[in-house]
Enzyme design. Structure first.
Site, short mmCIF file in Angstrom:
data_model
loop_
_atom_site.label_atom_id
_atom_site.label_comp_id
_atom_site.label_asym_id
_atom_site.label_seq_id
_atom_site.Cartn_x
_atom_site.Cartn_y
_atom_site.Cartn_z
N TYR A 6 0.86 -1.21 0.00
CA TYR A 6 0.00 0.00 0.00
C TYR A 6 0.89 1.25 0.00
O TYR A 6 0.71 2.16 -0.82
CB TYR A 6 -0.92 -0.02 1.22
CG TYR A 6 -1.86 1.15 1.31
CD1 TYR A 6 -3.05 1.17 0.58
CD2 TYR A 6 -1.56 2.24 2.13
CE1 TYR A 6 -3.91 2.27 0.66
CE2 TYR A 6 -2.42 3.33 2.21
CZ TYR A 6 -3.60 3.33 1.47
OH TYR A 6 -4.45 4.41 1.56
N ALA A 51 3.99 1.49 -0.87
CA ALA A 51 4.73 1.58 -2.14
C ALA A 51 3.84 2.13 -3.24
O ALA A 51 4.26 2.99 -4.03
CB ALA A 51 5.26 0.20 -2.52
N1 LIG Z 1 -9.74 6.15 4.61
C1 LIG Z 1 -8.55 6.58 4.94
O1 LIG Z 1 -8.21 6.73 6.15
C2 LIG Z 1 -7.57 6.96 3.85
C3 LIG Z 1 -6.37 7.60 4.22
C4 LIG Z 1 -5.46 7.95 3.22
C5 LIG Z 1 -5.74 7.69 1.89
N2 LIG Z 1 -6.91 7.06 1.57
C6 LIG Z 1 -7.15 6.78 0.15
O2 LIG Z 1 -8.37 7.41 -0.24
C7 LIG Z 1 -8.99 6.64 -1.28
C8 LIG Z 1 -10.43 6.36 -0.89
O3 LIG Z 1 -10.47 5.69 0.35
P1 LIG Z 1 -11.84 5.43 1.14
O4 LIG Z 1 -11.54 5.43 2.58
O5 LIG Z 1 -12.89 6.34 0.61
O6 LIG Z 1 -12.10 3.93 0.71
P2 LIG Z 1 -13.46 3.20 0.33
O7 LIG Z 1 -14.63 3.81 1.02
O8 LIG Z 1 -13.17 1.74 0.50
O9 LIG Z 1 -13.59 3.51 -1.23
C9 LIG Z 1 -12.77 2.91 -2.18
C10 LIG Z 1 -13.30 3.27 -3.56
O10 LIG Z 1 -12.46 2.63 -4.52
C11 LIG Z 1 -13.29 1.94 -5.43
N3 LIG Z 1 -12.59 0.79 -5.98
C12 LIG Z 1 -11.88 -0.17 -5.33
N4 LIG Z 1 -11.42 -1.07 -6.20
C13 LIG Z 1 -11.85 -0.68 -7.43
C14 LIG Z 1 -11.71 -1.19 -8.75
N5 LIG Z 1 -11.05 -2.33 -9.00
N6 LIG Z 1 -12.28 -0.52 -9.76
C15 LIG Z 1 -12.97 0.64 -9.54
N7 LIG Z 1 -13.12 1.17 -8.33
C16 LIG Z 1 -12.58 0.53 -7.29
C17 LIG Z 1 -14.51 1.51 -4.59
O11 LIG Z 1 -15.65 1.32 -5.40
P3 LIG Z 1 -16.29 -0.11 -5.79
O12 LIG Z 1 -16.08 -1.04 -4.65
O13 LIG Z 1 -17.70 0.23 -6.11
O14 LIG Z 1 -15.52 -0.49 -7.01
C18 LIG Z 1 -14.72 2.77 -3.78
O15 LIG Z 1 -15.43 3.71 -4.55
C19 LIG Z 1 -8.15 5.39 -1.46
O16 LIG Z 1 -7.28 5.58 -2.55
C20 LIG Z 1 -7.36 5.31 -0.16
O17 LIG Z 1 -6.14 4.65 -0.33
C21 LIG Z 1 -7.83 6.70 2.51
#
Ligand SMILES: NC(=O)c1ccc[n+]([C@@H]2O[C@H](COP(=O)([O-])OP(=O)(O)OC[C@H]3O[C@@H](n4cnc5c(N)ncnc54)[C@H](OP(=O)(O)O)[C@@H]3O)[C@@H](O)[C@H]2O)c1
Length: 272
Positions: free
Chosen positions: A181, A183
């Site tokens: 992650y 990386a």
């Molecule tokens: N939450 C945190 O604390 C945090 C902190 C730092 C960075 N981030 C980053 O912020 C971003 C969003 O995180 P989040 O917390 O909102 O996560 P989340 O609620 O799990 O949302 C992830 C999103 O990615 C989509 N997704 C996953 N695999 C996919 C695929 N193969 N094709 C298309 N869409 C895909 C999911 O949609 P579907 O399942 O409908 O495809 C969903 O819309 C991520 O990149 C994460 O690494 C999060």
């Protein structure tokens, strides 16, 4: 007074997630017309669409709710939900409708020209390297990094547009159980910086957003003792609300001098 994103077409990949949808909602609030993409976009639509401010053409009070496409080179007439699995490279190419692509889809499923692109699809890792399957390691890098690269490659960005790649504090700071992650997110930062140079000729701005912990399932799924340790190291002693991340994305989208910004939004955790 015109809203900052009035008449702008914004595409959010990963728009069904907690952060992606907060960004979509904030952009719609500021006058944008949205294309929301994710695997579950169609299923999530009935739940999410009512939460979006309906799009109205700039200079009118007419709001549109029909999903009508004005054609390959037009702006959509209303918010759209398009299913996309970013693990499927051909779909990325087809849906973003790169010019000259033999796999160009029917009008209506092509994203078309974009003013603001947000890459927010991501999957996490909560296991030590030696205990993570090769397949999961590959999925993490493909979803978080390669898909971001391919979407940026195939998206038809309008001149003076903006790309926002959602990275993570983990891309610059170590984290136990997050090797691939971290990386992948470090890769997103490197990619953003290099792409910024390549997009300069069309004045397209390219930025990375680095949230620390956000109130989301990624956070709530952590063990209580791990959460406590992170909170202790965070000077503000709390995690971000998704709306605060969306606010940072809005800044990157609307400030015309924000380019190659690598914006930490971590409550000070990066200082620890
Ligand atoms: N939450 C945190 O604390 C945090 C902190 C730092 C960075 N981030 C980053 O912020 C971003 C969003 O995180 P989040 O917390 O909102 O996560 P989340 O609620 O799990 O949302 C992830 C999103 O990615 C989509 N997704 C996953 N695999 C996919 C695929 N193969 N094709 C298309 N869409 C895909 C999911 O949609 P579907 O399942 O409908 O495809 C969903 O819309 C991520 O990149 C994460 O690494 C999060």
């Amino acid at each position: 007074m015109a809203l900052p994103l009035a008449g702008k077409h914004c595409a959010v990949v990963g728009a069904t997630g907690i952060i992606g949808f907060s960004i979509a909602k904030a952009f719609a609030q500021q006058g944008a017309v949205l294309t929301l993409l994710a695997r579950s976009a169609a299923e999530a639509r009935p739940r999410l669409e009512p939460q979006l401010r309906p799009y109205s053409l700039p200079g009118t009070t007419t709001t549109t709710t029909t999903t009508k496409d004005t054609g390959d080179f037009g702006v959509p007439a209303a918010h759209r939900f398009i299913p996309l699995d970013v693990a499927d490279r051909e779909s990325i190419k087809a849906i973003f409708g790169a010019r000259g692509s033999s796999s160009k889809p029917q009008t209506g499923t092509a994203v078309g020209p974009i003013d603001v692109l947000v890459n927010c699809a991501g999957i996490t890792q909560t296991s030590l390297l030696m205990r993570t399957s090769d397949e999961h390691l590959s999925d993490i890098v493909d979803t978080n990094l390669l898909a971001t690269i391919l979407v940026c490659k195939h998206a038809k960005m309008r001149p003076n547009g903006c790309i926002i790649n959602v990275s993570s504090l983990m891309g610059t700071k170590g984290g136990l159980g997050a090797t691939a992650y971290a990386a992948s997110k470090a890769g997103v930062i490197g990619f953003t910086r290099a792409l910024c140079r390549e997009m300069a000729s069309r004045s397209i701005r390219v930025n990375a957003l680095l949230p620390g912990w956000v109130n989301s399932s990624m956070w709530t799924d952590l063990k209580p003792e791990i959460k406590q340790a992170f909170l202790k190291d965070t000077p503000l002693n709390r995690v971000a609300e998704p709306a605060e991340v969306a606010d940072a994305a809005l800044f990157l989208a609307s400030n015309g001098f924000a380019n190659n910004c690598v914006l930490n939004l971590d409550g000070g955790l990066s200082a620890a």
